[in-house]
Design an enzyme around this catalytic site. Structure first.
Site, PDB file in Angstrom:
ATOM      1  N   ARG A 231      64.067 -69.852  44.939  1.00 17.85           N
ATOM      2  CA  ARG A 231      63.256 -68.681  45.271  1.00 17.85           C
ATOM      3  C   ARG A 231      64.022 -67.786  46.236  1.00 17.85           C
ATOM      4  O   ARG A 231      64.773 -68.268  47.087  1.00 17.85           O
ATOM      5  CB  ARG A 231      61.935 -69.102  45.931  1.00 17.85           C
ATOM      6  CG  ARG A 231      60.889 -69.662  44.992  1.00 17.85           C
ATOM      7  CD  ARG A 231      60.356 -68.608  44.003  1.00 17.85           C
ATOM      8  NE  ARG A 231      59.313 -69.125  43.135  1.00 17.85           N
ATOM      9  CZ  ARG A 231      59.507 -69.619  41.914  1.00 17.85           C
ATOM     10  NH1 ARG A 231      60.725 -69.672  41.394  1.00 17.85           N
ATOM     11  NH2 ARG A 231      58.494 -70.045  41.188  1.00 17.85           N
ATOM     12  N   HIS A 279      66.178 -63.721  37.302  1.00 17.16           N
ATOM     13  CA  HIS A 279      65.213 -64.836  37.326  1.00 17.16           C
ATOM     14  C   HIS A 279      65.082 -65.440  35.918  1.00 17.16           C
ATOM     15  O   HIS A 279      63.990 -65.511  35.343  1.00 17.16           O
ATOM     16  CB  HIS A 279      63.844 -64.356  37.844  1.00 17.16           C
ATOM     17  CG  HIS A 279      62.999 -65.484  38.356  1.00 17.16           C
ATOM     18  ND1 HIS A 279      62.204 -65.389  39.482  1.00 17.16           N
ATOM     19  CD2 HIS A 279      62.821 -66.752  37.906  1.00 17.16           C
ATOM     20  CE1 HIS A 279      61.580 -66.534  39.692  1.00 17.16           C
ATOM     21  NE2 HIS A 279      61.936 -67.378  38.739  1.00 17.16           N
TER      22      HIS A 279
HETATM   23  P1  NAP Z   1      59.900 -80.600  42.486  1.00 17.71           P
HETATM   24  O1  NAP Z   1      59.937 -81.597  41.398  1.00 17.71           O
HETATM   25  O2  NAP Z   1      58.633 -80.437  43.272  1.00 17.71           O
HETATM   26  O3  NAP Z   1      61.107 -80.939  43.477  1.00 17.71           O
HETATM   27  C1  NAP Z   1      61.221 -80.398  44.749  1.00 17.71           C
HETATM   28  C2  NAP Z   1      62.290 -81.161  45.509  1.00 17.71           C
HETATM   29  O4  NAP Z   1      62.462 -80.551  46.793  1.00 17.71           O
HETATM   30  C3  NAP Z   1      61.893 -82.623  45.782  1.00 17.71           C
HETATM   31  O5  NAP Z   1      63.016 -83.438  45.676  1.00 17.71           O
HETATM   32  C4  NAP Z   1      61.400 -82.566  47.231  1.00 17.71           C
HETATM   33  O6  NAP Z   1      61.554 -83.784  47.936  1.00 17.71           O
HETATM   34  C5  NAP Z   1      62.328 -81.538  47.814  1.00 17.71           C
HETATM   35  N1  NAP Z   1      61.742 -80.930  49.007  1.00 17.71           N
HETATM   36  C6  NAP Z   1      60.626 -80.184  49.115  1.00 17.71           C
HETATM   37  N2  NAP Z   1      60.412 -79.803  50.382  1.00 17.71           N
HETATM   38  C7  NAP Z   1      61.421 -80.354  51.104  1.00 17.71           C
HETATM   39  C8  NAP Z   1      61.756 -80.329  52.468  1.00 17.71           C
HETATM   40  N3  NAP Z   1      61.016 -79.664  53.364  1.00 17.71           N
HETATM   41  N4  NAP Z   1      62.845 -81.011  52.861  1.00 17.71           N
HETATM   42  C9  NAP Z   1      63.604 -81.677  51.963  1.00 17.71           C
HETATM   43  N5  NAP Z   1      63.341 -81.728  50.640  1.00 17.71           N
HETATM   44  C10 NAP Z   1      62.260 -81.062  50.227  1.00 17.71           C
HETATM   45  O7  NAP Z   1      60.250 -79.147  41.924  1.00 17.71           O
HETATM   46  P2  NAP Z   1      61.112 -78.776  40.628  1.00 17.71           P
HETATM   47  O8  NAP Z   1      60.292 -78.856  39.401  1.00 17.71           O
HETATM   48  O9  NAP Z   1      62.387 -79.538  40.680  1.00 17.71           O
HETATM   49  O10 NAP Z   1      61.396 -77.225  40.924  1.00 17.71           O
HETATM   50  C11 NAP Z   1      62.025 -76.799  42.115  1.00 17.71           C
HETATM   51  C12 NAP Z   1      61.883 -75.302  42.303  1.00 17.71           C
HETATM   52  O11 NAP Z   1      62.718 -74.615  41.386  1.00 17.71           O
HETATM   53  C13 NAP Z   1      60.516 -74.737  42.009  1.00 17.71           C
HETATM   54  O12 NAP Z   1      59.620 -74.910  43.104  1.00 17.71           O
HETATM   55  C14 NAP Z   1      60.803 -73.279  41.740  1.00 17.71           C
HETATM   56  O13 NAP Z   1      60.714 -72.527  42.934  1.00 17.71           O
HETATM   57  C15 NAP Z   1      62.241 -73.283  41.264  1.00 17.71           C
HETATM   58  N6  NAP Z   1      62.369 -72.884  39.848  1.00 17.71           N
HETATM   59  C16 NAP Z   1      63.066 -71.757  39.556  1.00 17.71           C
HETATM   60  C17 NAP Z   1      63.215 -71.385  38.233  1.00 17.71           C
HETATM   61  C18 NAP Z   1      64.006 -70.170  37.873  1.00 17.71           C
HETATM   62  O14 NAP Z   1      63.944 -69.720  36.747  1.00 17.71           O
HETATM   63  N7  NAP Z   1      64.802 -69.635  38.761  1.00 17.71           N
HETATM   64  C19 NAP Z   1      62.627 -72.158  37.218  1.00 17.71           C
HETATM   65  C20 NAP Z   1      61.942 -73.284  37.562  1.00 17.71           C
HETATM   66  C21 NAP Z   1      61.813 -73.650  38.885  1.00 17.71           C
HETATM   67  P3  NAP Z   1      60.723 -85.102  47.506  1.00 17.71           P
HETATM   68  O15 NAP Z   1      61.316 -85.509  46.178  1.00 17.71           O
HETATM   69  O16 NAP Z   1      60.994 -86.076  48.563  1.00 17.71           O
HETATM   70  O17 NAP Z   1      59.293 -84.656  47.394  1.00 17.71           O
HETATM   71  C1  GLV Z   2      60.093 -70.230  37.642  1.00 17.65           C
HETATM   72  O1  GLV Z   2      60.573 -69.600  38.538  1.00 17.65           O
HETATM   73  C2  GLV Z   2      59.296 -71.393  37.830  1.00 17.65           C
HETATM   74  O2  GLV Z   2      58.940 -71.701  38.970  1.00 17.65           O
HETATM   75  O3  GLV Z   2      58.991 -72.054  36.818  1.00 17.65           O
END
Ligand code: NAP
Ligand code: GLV
Length: 316
Positions: A231, A279
Site C-alpha cells: 500500500r 496498482h
Molecule cells: P496477510 O495474509 O494478512 O499477511 C500479512 C503479513 O504481514 C503476515 O505475515 C503478518 O504477520 C504480517 N504483519 C502484519 N502486521 C505486522 C506487523 N505490525 N509487524 C510484522 N508483521 C506484520 O495478507 P496478504 O494476503 O499476504 O496481503 C498482504 C497485503 O498485500 C494486503 O494487505 C494488501 O495491502 C497488499 N496487496 C496488494 C495487491 C496489489 O495489487 N498491489 C494485491 C493484493 C494484496 P503474521 O503472519 O504474524 O500475522
Molecule cells: C489489492 O490491492 C488487494 O488488496 O487485493
C-alpha cells in the site's frame, strides 16, 4: 439469501451473473444510492460508507481483495460504522499469489542483472558492460509472510538468491530465513541488516503506516532496491526521493501510491530510478474470487466457520 454487490469501474453484470451461477437461489443486487434494504452478505471493493453503515441483518462483508484498509478506514473514522456482528472476510490468494510472485521475480531479476541500468544507458546511447550483482550477496527481504508474502518468498528463493522474511508471529518456511516480532524491534533490525532488495507485503494498519522511511532505508545494504506492492501509506515518499538522491537506495519499483491514480505532477513520474505500475501487481480474478466467496457463503449458511476473517483489532 440476499447479496449486495459493489465494485467500482467494473462490469457488474458479469460479476452478478457469475455469482448467480455459483449461488443459485440467491437474490443478488448491485447497490444503488439510497438502498437501505436488508441484506445477508455484501460482496464489495471500496464500498461507499452508506452501503455498509448499519445495514440491517448483514452477516458478512466479503472484500474483493486481500487488503481491507479501505473498509476499516470507516471504522477508524467513525467507530460503529460497520454493522455490529458482521464478519469481514478478505480474499485469500485466489490467483493473486502467482501474479505477485511473477511481478516480484521480474523486479529481482531486473535489478540483479542491472537491466534497469542498461535501460538508462540505452537512453544515453552508452555501451558499457556492467558486472551483475553477485547472486549470493543479493539478499532479498520480504516484509510480511502472509498468504502472499510466503509464496513470493518461495518464488524468489527459486531464483537462487538468499531470501529472508519478517512477520509478526514466528513462521517456518523451507529455504527462507525467518524473523518475527515487532516492527523496529531487535529482530526487525536483524532482518533488515544486509538486505539488498526489500519487498513490502505488509497490510496497511496503524502499526505499519510509514514503515518504509529513511530510518528503515538506512538499515539496508547501501544502494539497496525497494519493491512496494502493498500500500502507498507504507511509504514516506520524500524519504524515498532523498534516499535515491543520496545513494542509500539505488532504485525502486512501486505498484501502489498514497494517491491513486498517481497525480500527473507527482515527482515520482520524473525520477528515472523509480518504476511505476498502476496498482496491477496482483489483480482480483473474477472466476477465482467468485468461487472462493461462494464456497464461504455456503459454509457460513451451513453454520460452519471460514478462513480469511479479518481481526478488526489487528487491522488485517
Ligand atoms: P496477510 O495474509 O494478512 O499477511 C500479512 C503479513 O504481514 C503476515 O505475515 C503478518 O504477520 C504480517 N504483519 C502484519 N502486521 C505486522 C506487523 N505490525 N509487524 C510484522 N508483521 C506484520 O495478507 P496478504 O494476503 O499476504 O496481503 C498482504 C497485503 O498485500 C494486503 O494487505 C494488501 O495491502 C497488499 N496487496 C496488494 C495487491 C496489489 O495489487 N498491489 C494485491 C493484493 C494484496 P503474521 O503472519 O504474524 O500475522
Ligand atoms: C489489492 O490491492 C488487494 O488488496 O487485493
Amino acid at each position: 439469501m440476499k447479496i449486495l454487490f459493489w465494485l467500482p469501474q467494473a462490469d457488474a453484470s458479469a460479476w452478478l451473473n457469475g455469482l448467480a451461477r455459483a449461488l443459485p437461489g440467491a437474490e443478488l443486487r448491485e447497490w444503488q444510492p439510497g438502498d437501505n434494504a436488508p441484506a445477508d452478505y455484501a460482496v464489495v471493493w471500496h464500498p461507499p460508507r452508506e452501503l455498509l453503515a448499519a445495514r440491517p441483518g448483514l452477516r458478512a462483508i466479503f472484500n474483493l481483495g486481500a487488503g481491507v484498509d479501505a473498509i476499516l478506514a470507516f471504522e477508524h473514522e467513525i467507530p460503529g460504522t460497520l454493522p455490529h456482528d458482521a464478519l469481514l472476510v478478505r480474499l485469500e490468494d485466489s490467483g493473486m499469489a502467482e501474479q505477485m510472485s511473477e511481478y516480484v521475480q521480474h523486479a529481482v531479476l531486473r535489478y540483479l542483472r542491472r537491466f534497469d541500468e542498461y535501460a538508462l544507458a540505452q537512453a544515453r546511447r552508452e555501451w558499457h558492460v556492467l558486472a551483475p550483482h553477485p547472486r549470493e550477496a543479493f539478499t532479498v527481504g520480504v516484509l510480511g509472510l502472509g498468504v502472499l508474502g510466503s509464496q513470493v518468498a518461495r518464488a524468489v528463493a527459486s531464483l537462487g538468491v538468499p531470501v529472508r522474511g519478517f512477520s509478526r508471529s514466528a513462521k517456518k518456511l523451507d529455504g527462507i530465513a525467518t524473523y518475527s516480532g515487532a516492527l523496529h524491534g531487535a529482530q526487525f533490525d536483524a532482518f533488515l541488516d544486509g538486505v539488498k532488495l526489500l519487498v513490502n507485503l505488509l497490510p496497511a494498519t496503524p502499526d505499519t503506516e510509514d514503515i518504509l522511511d529513511a530510518r528503515l532505508f538506512a538499515k539496508l545494504e547501501r544502494g539497496a532496491y525497494l519493491v512496494n506492492v502493498a500500500r502507498g501509506s507504507h511509504l514516506v515518499e520524500q524519504d524515498l526521493l532523498d534516499a535515491l538522491a543520496n545513494g542509500t537506495l539505488a532504485a525502486a519499483t512501486l505498484d501502489v501510491f498514497r494517491k491513486e491514480p498517481l497525480p500527473d505532477d507527482h515527482p515520482f513520474w520524473r525520477e528515472p530510478r523509480i518504476t511505476i505500475t498502476p496498482h496491477s501487481s496482483a489483480l482480483t480474478l473474477r472466476d477465482e474470487a467468485i468461487s472462493q466467496i461462494a464456497d464461504k457463503i455456503e459454509a457460513l449458511a451451513r453454520g460452519e466457520t471460514v478462513s480469511g476473517i479479518v481481526h478488526l483489532g489487528r487491522g488485517y
